[in-house]
Design a protein around this motif. Structure first.
Motif, PDB file in Angstrom:
ATOM      1  N   UNK A 226       0.808  -1.227   0.000  1.00 27.30           N
ATOM      2  CA  UNK A 226       0.000   0.000   0.000  1.00 27.30           C
ATOM      3  C   UNK A 226       0.836   1.270   0.000  1.00 27.30           C
ATOM      4  N   UNK A 227       1.903   1.287   0.793  1.00 26.38           N
ATOM      5  CA  UNK A 227       2.737   2.474   0.875  1.00 26.38           C
ATOM      6  C   UNK A 227       3.426   2.817  -0.435  1.00 26.38           C
ATOM      7  N   UNK A 228       3.728   1.806  -1.235  1.00 28.66           N
ATOM      8  CA  UNK A 228       4.366   2.063  -2.525  1.00 28.66           C
ATOM      9  C   UNK A 228       3.393   2.729  -3.496  1.00 28.66           C
ATOM     10  N   UNK A 229       2.143   2.291  -3.447  1.00 29.64           N
ATOM     11  CA  UNK A 229       1.122   2.925  -4.279  1.00 29.64           C
ATOM     12  C   UNK A 229       0.909   4.369  -3.832  1.00 29.64           C
ATOM     13  N   UNK A 230       0.871   4.589  -2.511  1.00 25.17           N
ATOM     14  CA  UNK A 230       0.711   5.940  -1.977  1.00 25.17           C
ATOM     15  C   UNK A 230       1.864   6.844  -2.407  1.00 25.17           C
ATOM     16  N   UNK A 231       3.080   6.325  -2.416  1.00 30.19           N
ATOM     17  CA  UNK A 231       4.238   7.116  -2.847  1.00 30.19           C
ATOM     18  C   UNK A 231       4.055   7.620  -4.276  1.00 30.19           C
ATOM     19  N   UNK A 232       3.587   6.745  -5.142  1.00 30.16           N
ATOM     20  CA  UNK A 232       3.383   7.131  -6.539  1.00 30.16           C
ATOM     21  C   UNK A 232       2.280   8.182  -6.652  1.00 30.16           C
ATOM     22  N   UNK A 233       1.195   7.986  -5.931  1.00 24.84           N
ATOM     23  CA  UNK A 233       0.097   8.945  -5.964  1.00 24.84           C
ATOM     24  C   UNK A 233       0.568  10.320  -5.479  1.00 24.84           C
ATOM     25  N   UNK A 234       1.326  10.346  -4.402  1.00 29.08           N
ATOM     26  CA  UNK A 234       1.797  11.612  -3.855  1.00 29.08           C
ATOM     27  C   UNK A 234       2.708  12.335  -4.840  1.00 29.08           C
ATOM     28  N   UNK A 235       3.595  11.612  -5.484  1.00 25.43           N
ATOM     29  CA  UNK A 235       4.463  12.243  -6.481  1.00 25.43           C
ATOM     30  C   UNK A 235       3.638  12.858  -7.606  1.00 25.43           C
ATOM     31  N   UNK A 236       2.678  12.116  -8.115  1.00 25.26           N
ATOM     32  CA  UNK A 236       1.864  12.609  -9.226  1.00 25.26           C
ATOM     33  C   UNK A 236       1.009  13.801  -8.824  1.00 25.26           C
ATOM     34  N   UNK A 237       0.632  13.865  -7.549  1.00 26.44           N
ATOM     35  CA  UNK A 237      -0.177  14.987  -7.073  1.00 26.44           C
ATOM     36  C   UNK A 237       0.651  16.242  -6.823  1.00 26.44           C
ATOM     37  N   UNK A 238       1.962  16.090  -6.735  1.00 33.83           N
ATOM     38  CA  UNK A 238       2.831  17.192  -6.348  1.00 33.83           C
ATOM     39  C   UNK A 238       3.288  18.019  -7.540  1.00 33.83           C
ATOM     40  N   UNK A 239       3.906  19.162  -7.244  1.00 30.95           N
ATOM     41  CA  UNK A 239       4.446  20.006  -8.298  1.00 30.95           C
ATOM     42  C   UNK A 239       5.629  19.369  -9.012  1.00 30.95           C
ATOM     43  N   UNK A 240       6.194  18.313  -8.425  1.00 28.01           N
ATOM     44  CA  UNK A 240       7.280  17.589  -9.099  1.00 28.01           C
ATOM     45  C   UNK A 240       6.785  16.926 -10.376  1.00 28.01           C
ATOM     46  N   UNK A 241       5.467  16.747 -10.489  1.00 27.62           N
ATOM     47  CA  UNK A 241       4.880  16.100 -11.667  1.00 27.62           C
ATOM     48  C   UNK A 241       4.036  17.080 -12.475  1.00 27.62           C
ATOM     49  N   UNK A 242       4.397  18.354 -12.428  1.00 29.75           N
ATOM     50  CA  UNK A 242       3.536  19.399 -12.986  1.00 29.75           C
ATOM     51  C   UNK A 242       3.345  19.331 -14.491  1.00 29.75           C
ATOM     52  N   UNK A 243       4.177  18.574 -15.204  1.00 28.82           N
ATOM     53  CA  UNK A 243       3.978  18.438 -16.655  1.00 28.82           C
ATOM     54  C   UNK A 243       3.388  17.091 -17.034  1.00 28.82           C
ATOM     55  N   UNK A 244       2.932  16.329 -16.038  1.00 26.31           N
ATOM     56  CA  UNK A 244       2.378  14.996 -16.303  1.00 26.31           C
ATOM     57  C   UNK A 244       0.862  15.061 -16.254  1.00 26.31           C
ATOM     58  N   UNK A 245       0.219  14.743 -17.356  1.00 28.25           N
ATOM     59  CA  UNK A 245      -1.239  14.659 -17.404  1.00 28.25           C
ATOM     60  C   UNK A 245      -1.659  13.721 -18.522  1.00 28.25           C
ATOM     61  N   UNK A 246      -2.812  13.114 -18.370  1.00 24.97           N
ATOM     62  CA  UNK A 246      -3.353  12.243 -19.405  1.00 24.97           C
ATOM     63  C   UNK A 246      -2.716  10.880 -19.489  1.00 24.97           C
ATOM     64  N   UNK A 247      -1.857  10.547 -18.525  1.00 23.97           N
ATOM     65  CA  UNK A 247      -1.081   9.310 -18.614  1.00 23.97           C
ATOM     66  C   UNK A 247      -1.514   8.291 -17.561  1.00 23.97           C
TER      67      UNK A 247
END
Length: 259
Positions: A226-247
């Motif tokens: 579960x924690x590994x899935x949460x890590x990925x979700x948090x990264x995608x929600x953050x500004x570190x992923x600001x150019x990631x969409x639609x994927x």
């Protein structure tokens, strides 16, 4: 300088936040500084640390209650994470799926996300920013026909809907991404293994191996945590992923045999 991952001050709604990957996501978002509201049908006695609303999101009234809570607690939203999902359908292939079973699969795994998006994304558009994360599943391309046809179909619909949504709202400042887990090893997410064990009259560990075999094996040698899935979700929600969409972002230990 490398920017540390933070969600400081972000207003987040996380559905299905009392067990499994949902609970891990709630805990991590809080740790990263987000203001979190989560929801489930009932509040566990041990639950603490985030705002909570009891609601059945398979019903319109439940969705309305959550939307009202978002406005009451936050006055708007920055991040919407739809983790809610699961299956109670019987095994036995397609003939075991009545109309009622099909409806239950879509009411749990598809419509809550659609209804929450429809209610909450307009506010994100108005403020010019927001992130929507839909948790789908590799079952959409690797369905287990004995038991997950309805679930896999609903997650497949969520995947297609999410891609279409991203095309519509990304130009308006709202990113939409999908997280697609394989099997997550957690007692709160292992209902399928328990059902397989009961129906086949085998030990739980044997049921786990049966499911792994049905998936064609997991090259990493274990399911995701579960924690590994949460890590990925948090990264995608953050500004570190600001150019990631639609994927779509798969986290399955290599289960899907092709890219």
């Amino acid at each position: 300088m490398t920017q540390f991952l933070t969600l400081q001050g972000r207003r987040a709604l996380i559905t299905g936040g009392t067990s499994g990957a949902g609970a891990a996501t709630v805990a991590l978002f809080k740790q990263l500084g987000a203001h979190v509201l989560t929801t489930a049908r009932t509040k566990p006695a041990s639950f603490s640390g985030a705002a909570f609303v009891e609601a059945d999101l398979t019903k319109k009234a439940g969705v309305d209650a959550v939307v009202d809570a978002v406005q009451r607690e936050f006055g708007g939203l920055d991040i919407l994470v739809n983790v809610l999902g699961g299956s109670s359908a019987p095994s036995g292939g397609f003939v075991a799926l009545s109309d009622a079973e099909w409806e239950k699969e879509f009411e749990l795994n598809f419509f809550p996300a659609v209804r929450l998006d429809r209610a909450l994304i307009p506010g994100m558009i108005a403020q010019g920013s927001g992130v929507v994360i839909h948790v789908t599943s590799i079952q959409r391309i690797l369905p287990l026909y004995q038991a997950t046809t309805g679930y896999a179909s609903a997650k497949g619909a969520l995947n297609t809907y999410s891609k279409s949504l991203s095309k519509e709202v990304s130009p308006k400042g709202v990113r939409v991404v999908r997280v697609s887990p394989g099997w997550i090893a957690d007692p709160g997410a292992n209902g399928l293994a328990l059902r397989v064990a009961e129906e086949a009259g085998i030990h739980y560990d044997e049921a786990v191996q049966t499911i792994m075999n049905a998936l064609g094996g997991i090259p990493l040698g274990r399911p995701a945590r579960p924690g590994e899935v949460a890590d990925l979700i948090a990264f995608l929600a953050s500004d570190r992923a600001s150019s990631i969409t639609g994927t779509e972002h798969v986290i399955d230990g290599g289960t899907v045999p092709t890219a």
